[in-house]
Write an enzyme that holds these catalytic residues in place. Sequence first.
Site, PDB file in Angstrom:
ATOM      1  N   ASP A  69       0.787  -1.181  -0.044  1.00 11.92           N
ATOM      2  CA  ASP A  69       0.055  -0.088   0.237  1.00 11.92           C
ATOM      3  C   ASP A  69       0.938   1.213   0.031  1.00 11.92           C
ATOM      4  O   ASP A  69       1.879   1.219   0.687  1.00 11.92           O
ATOM      5  CB  ASP A  69      -0.825  -0.112   1.155  1.00 11.92           C
ATOM      6  CG  ASP A  69      -2.142   0.907   0.857  1.00 11.92           C
ATOM      7  OD1 ASP A  69      -2.650   1.015  -0.093  1.00 11.92           O
ATOM      8  OD2 ASP A  69      -2.636   1.851   1.975  1.00 11.92           O
ATOM      9  N   SER A  70       0.776   2.015  -0.924  1.00 12.29           N
ATOM     10  CA  SER A  70       1.479   3.179  -0.958  1.00 12.29           C
ATOM     11  C   SER A  70       1.021   4.517  -1.563  1.00 12.29           C
ATOM     12  O   SER A  70      -0.224   4.330  -2.210  1.00 12.29           O
ATOM     13  CB  SER A  70       2.574   2.725  -2.228  1.00 12.29           C
ATOM     14  OG  SER A  70       2.197   2.297  -3.479  1.00 12.29           O
TER      15      SER A  70
END
Length: 200
Positions: A69-70
């Site tokens: 998750d970025s």
Amino acid sequence: MQKLVLASNNAGKVKEIQALLAPLNFEVIPQGTLGIPVAEEPHHTFVENALAKARHASSASGLPALADDSGICAHALDNRPGVYSARYAGEHANDAANNQKLIFELSNQSDRSAHYVCALALVNSADDPKPLIVETSWYGVVINEARGSNGFGYDPHFFLPELNQTAAELDPSQKNLISHRGQALCELISQLKIRNSLPC
């Protein structure tokens, strides 16, 4: 090769992660090719969302799974868009719309500094009690004019003063070494080697 499901259908992420994990003899399989639907991302932190996505992909496939998750955090905006980076301009927004909204919200701000965050979670099974989790950051400045065509997401507007280039102007191999995702994968690989008693 060891099969590893990647809990993402983002072509840019898939390409980067495949390149970085290939030397470790992993066959990275995007979850979409297995018919696995996208997981919910209800959490307020990158780490929690990454872990939820990894467990979802592993449960659906029966294989080890890796999720990231970025996003980008603009300092003048109290670290927005953060976990909402991919849908900042709306649930089905594209990169251009997200970038346009970010630039608009920064238009009256003197502080244009920002950082990318990448959280990775690797699980051997859906109920793995000891997932490998890594979180790293990459610092830069948001600029108004897009530059470069190698990246995706906010890369054309994420300027690196020390290199005088945006993330989208970097050669992919160079980006893989220094980006938030590259740093996170490097740390994850180090942890995998320790876990598997391999030489670092």
